[in-house]
Design an enzyme around this catalytic site. Structure first.
Site, PDB file in Angstrom:
ATOM      1  N   HIS A  50       0.842  -1.206   0.000  1.00 16.91           N
ATOM      2  CA  HIS A  50       0.000   0.000   0.000  1.00 16.91           C
ATOM      3  C   HIS A  50       0.876   1.254   0.000  1.00 16.91           C
ATOM      4  CE1 HIS A  50      -4.065  -1.673   0.260  1.00 16.91           C
ATOM      5  NE2 HIS A  50      -3.487  -2.676   0.892  1.00 16.91           N
ATOM      6  N   SER A  83     -10.611 -16.505 -23.255  1.00 14.56           N
ATOM      7  CA  SER A  83      -9.698 -16.894 -22.183  1.00 14.56           C
ATOM      8  C   SER A  83     -10.028 -18.306 -21.735  1.00 14.56           C
ATOM      9  CB  SER A  83      -9.844 -15.932 -21.001  1.00 14.56           C
ATOM     10  OG  SER A  83      -9.188 -16.478 -19.887  1.00 14.56           O
ATOM     11  N   LEU A 142      -1.886 -11.767  -6.929  1.00 14.25           N
ATOM     12  CA  LEU A 142      -0.671 -11.983  -7.722  1.00 14.25           C
ATOM     13  C   LEU A 142      -0.721 -11.141  -9.005  1.00 14.25           C
ATOM     14  CD1 LEU A 142      -0.234 -15.848  -7.256  1.00 14.25           C
ATOM     15  CD2 LEU A 142       0.751 -13.991  -5.910  1.00 14.25           C
ATOM     16  N   SER A 144      -3.106 -10.609 -11.515  1.00 10.80           N
ATOM     17  CA  SER A 144      -3.540 -11.083 -12.827  1.00 10.80           C
ATOM     18  C   SER A 144      -4.146  -9.940 -13.625  1.00 10.80           C
ATOM     19  CB  SER A 144      -4.530 -12.233 -12.674  1.00 10.80           C
ATOM     20  OG  SER A 144      -5.753 -11.785 -12.151  1.00 10.80           O
ATOM     21  N   SER A 145      -4.730  -8.945 -12.948  1.00  9.67           N
ATOM     22  CA  SER A 145      -5.335  -7.827 -13.702  1.00  9.67           C
ATOM     23  C   SER A 145      -4.247  -7.021 -14.399  1.00  9.67           C
ATOM     24  CB  SER A 145      -6.200  -6.947 -12.791  1.00  9.67           C
ATOM     25  OG  SER A 145      -5.434  -6.355 -11.773  1.00  9.67           O
ATOM     26  N   GLU A 177      -6.469   0.784 -15.473  1.00 11.34           N
ATOM     27  CA  GLU A 177      -7.048   0.183 -14.256  1.00 11.34           C
ATOM     28  C   GLU A 177      -7.711   1.262 -13.386  1.00 11.34           C
ATOM     29  OE1 GLU A 177      -5.479  -3.341 -12.977  1.00 11.34           O
ATOM     30  OE2 GLU A 177      -6.644  -3.375 -11.126  1.00 11.34           O
ATOM     31  N   ASP A 189       2.066  -2.850  -9.719  1.00 10.88           N
ATOM     32  CA  ASP A 189       1.763  -4.135 -10.353  1.00 10.88           C
ATOM     33  C   ASP A 189       2.098  -4.124 -11.833  1.00 10.88           C
ATOM     34  OD1 ASP A 189       0.834  -4.615  -7.877  1.00 10.88           O
ATOM     35  OD2 ASP A 189      -1.293  -4.664  -8.410  1.00 10.88           O
ATOM     36  N   TYR A 239      -9.379  -0.686  -1.189  1.00  7.11           N
ATOM     37  CA  TYR A 239      -8.324   0.073  -1.862  1.00  7.11           C
ATOM     38  C   TYR A 239      -8.701   1.540  -1.911  1.00  7.11           C
ATOM     39  CZ  TYR A 239      -4.207  -1.778  -4.155  1.00  7.11           C
ATOM     40  OH  TYR A 239      -2.940  -2.214  -4.412  1.00  7.11           O
TER      41      TYR A 239
HETATM   42  P1  ADP Z   1      -5.568  -9.811  -9.051  1.00  6.37           P
HETATM   43  O1  ADP Z   1      -5.033  -8.711  -9.909  1.00  6.37           O
HETATM   44  O2  ADP Z   1      -5.074  -9.775  -7.665  1.00  6.37           O
HETATM   45  O3  ADP Z   1      -5.407 -11.164  -9.651  1.00  6.37           O
HETATM   46  P2  ADP Z   1      -8.061  -8.489  -9.611  1.00  6.37           P
HETATM   47  O4  ADP Z   1      -9.407  -8.596  -8.989  1.00  6.37           O
HETATM   48  O5  ADP Z   1      -7.411  -7.155  -9.656  1.00  6.37           O
HETATM   49  O6  ADP Z   1      -7.145  -9.575  -8.911  1.00  6.37           O
HETATM   50  O7  ADP Z   1      -8.148  -8.990 -11.131  1.00  6.37           O
HETATM   51  C1  ADP Z   1      -8.716 -10.238 -11.451  1.00  6.37           C
HETATM   52  C2  ADP Z   1      -9.551 -10.119 -12.694  1.00  6.37           C
HETATM   53  O8  ADP Z   1      -8.696  -9.911 -13.857  1.00  6.37           O
HETATM   54  C3  ADP Z   1     -10.318 -11.364 -13.014  1.00  6.37           C
HETATM   55  O9  ADP Z   1     -11.535 -11.429 -12.295  1.00  6.37           O
HETATM   56  C4  ADP Z   1     -10.553 -11.204 -14.527  1.00  6.37           C
HETATM   57  O10 ADP Z   1     -11.602 -10.293 -14.753  1.00  6.37           O
HETATM   58  C5  ADP Z   1      -9.255 -10.552 -14.988  1.00  6.37           C
HETATM   59  N1  ADP Z   1      -8.301 -11.589 -15.457  1.00  6.37           N
HETATM   60  C6  ADP Z   1      -7.101 -11.860 -14.943  1.00  6.37           C
HETATM   61  N2  ADP Z   1      -6.485 -12.883 -15.615  1.00  6.37           N
HETATM   62  C7  ADP Z   1      -7.326 -13.249 -16.586  1.00  6.37           C
HETATM   63  C8  ADP Z   1      -7.294 -14.254 -17.623  1.00  6.37           C
HETATM   64  N3  ADP Z   1      -6.262 -15.074 -17.789  1.00  6.37           N
HETATM   65  N4  ADP Z   1      -8.363 -14.345 -18.435  1.00  6.37           N
HETATM   66  C9  ADP Z   1      -9.410 -13.526 -18.278  1.00  6.37           C
HETATM   67  N5  ADP Z   1      -9.504 -12.580 -17.342  1.00  6.37           N
HETATM   68  C10 ADP Z   1      -8.484 -12.431 -16.495  1.00  6.37           C
HETATM   69 MG    MG Z   2      -5.389  -6.644  -9.641  1.00  5.60          MG
END
Ligand code: ADP
Ligand code: MG
Length: 401
Positions: A50, A83, A142, A144-145, A177, A189, A239
């Site tokens: 943070h 995806s 981790l 993923s967004s 984002e 990130d 957040y």
């Molecule tokens: P984090 O960034 O911690 O993983 P977030 O809530 O910020 O969690 O982001 C997760 C979202 O990003 C998922 O719910 C989806 O909408 C999108 N996302 C991430 N990876 C993928 C993927 N491989 N395919 C489709 N959507 C994805």
């Molecule tokens: Mg995220």
């Protein structure tokens, strides 16, 4: 930029997921030659939580699980997004790209936000299909967004001959984002998944974007990522709340002359923070300022190969997130605090935004097995959840493969 030879495993995966026959994907394994393949890793933040939206220092590494992206031109003016981890998919005319986040667009909002941003900046986008295949848990802290945003931006800039400047890609994806998705996250990130280097931690100043790759050498120790399997349901509102509380701390410190215009919360002294009248705002500020100092100490500890100090700082970071910033929650406290007390563990903390997601622990290699057994057993007994634990290394950021 070479077309890849064989994508059949990936296509099999998609077909298995969506089912064969009833859906026209507009591709077949025979066109393998016209796909281009890219990869983006996930990230864990070693320390500095943070902090990114408060203008301070963070220290992430990129990790092996990630998202593979396949790009394929289309002969029409449509964009297809698929995806392997989601049933929903989008086929959208380029002329109909959404201006804003739309709940109906589900996960596709992430790539769509990036595509919209690039198109508005005159990247000459034509019809294409983009397929994502991920080993990165989603919503687990981790990133993923950030990964899917950075991967989309990188692919499109490569494919359309744009300038591929990794720090700029990170800034652009952060804006997507913040403005398109509506999460007021900082730069960490996106910067990490774009710029990290194998076997190095990235010491990043989130204000100036100055960064240094510090060798991440663990010798007899290993970094374990522990997925709590607790979904992070509160994260978006938390957040935004913490960002507002940090802004309030800055306002109060400025009104007393303890911060100048243009300075960030991390620039305040611990003495000035101790003087903040409002108890809640004082604790929020104390986390931010002390955490930034911990990152500086941690960077020095890494440079000197002092893993014991590094581990102690990780543990102190968790305590600060728990007591002062209040972003951990029962499961994450259980995980980190149990880990901290198991033999062979030098330190452990929650990583990422909070309220679930993942923890990390620095553990002696020959103690990993008993560590894993004890931690999973105690965590399951206390929470009913089965955590997942794996050893990770520092990897390279986004790339063509
Ligand atoms: P984090 O960034 O911690 O993983 P977030 O809530 O910020 O969690 O982001 C997760 C979202 O990003 C998922 O719910 C989806 O909408 C999108 N996302 C991430 N990876 C993928 C993927 N491989 N395919 C489709 N959507 C994805
Ligand atoms: Mg995220």
């Amino acid at each position: 930029m070479n077309p890849i030879e064989d994508v059949s495993d990936f296509l099999d995966n998609l077909i298995r997921f969506f089912g064969d026959g009833d859906i026209d994907f507009g591709f077949s394994p025979n066109d393998a030659g016209s796909y281009y393949q890219y990869f983006v890793p996930g990230r864990v933040n070693l320390i500095g939580e943070h902090i990114d939206y408060n203008g301070g220092l963070v220290m992430p590494i990129a990790i092996a699980p990630g998202i593979r992206g396949l790009y394929k031109e289309r002969s029409d003016d449509y964009i297809g997004l698929y995806s392997t981890t989601h049933k929903a998919r989008a086929i959208i005319a380029i002329s109909d790209l959404p201006l804003h986040y739309g709940a109906d667009n589900d996960w596709c909002n992430y790539p769509l936000g990036v595509i919209r941003y690039l198109k508005d900046r005159r990247v000459p986008i034509k019809g294409f299909d983009l397929f994502f295949d991920s080993t990165l848990p989603e919503g687990s802290g981790l990133s993923s967004s950030a990964a899917i945003e950075v991967l989309t931006a990188y692919i499109l800039l490569k494919e359309y001959g744009g300038q591929v400047d990794l720090p700029q890609i990170a800034v652009m994806c952060q804006r997507v984002e913040n403005e398109f998705i509506g999460v007021k996250c900082g730069i960490m990130d996106q910067f990490a998944v774009a710029n990290c280097k194998k076997d190095h931690a990235l010491l990043l100043n989130c204000n100036t974007f100055e960064h240094e790759h510090i060798p991440f050498e663990l010798d007899d120790y290993a970094l374990l990522v522990i997925n709590s399997k607790k979904p992070r349901s509160l994260i978006k509102s938390a957040y935004n709340d913490r960002k507002a509380e940090s802004d309030e701390a800055v306002k109060q410190l400025r009104s007393k002359g303890a911060l100048r215009e243009g300075q960030y919360l991390v620039d305040a002294s611990m003495e000035a923070v101790a003087d903040i009248g409002d108890e809640l705002i004082r604790r929020r500020a104390r986390h931010v300022v002390s955490e930034n100092l911990r990152v500086k100490h941690a960077a020095n500890a890494l440079r000197m190969g002092d893993l014991h100090t590094f581990g102690r700082l990780m543990t102190a970071s968790h305590t600060s997130m728990k007591d002062d910033y209040e972003v951990t929650g029962l499961e994450m406290d259980m995980l980190a605090e149990t880990a901290q007390n198991i033999d062979g563990c030098l330190g452990a903390r929650m990583t990422g935004g909070g309220f679930g997601g993942c923890a990390i622990a620095l553990v002696r290699k020959n103690a990993i097995q008993p560590f894993t057994d004890i931690l999973s057993r105690r965590y399951e007994k206390a929470t009913g959840l089965l955590c997942e634990i794996y050893v990770t290394q520092a990897c390279d950021g986004v790339r063509e493969i």
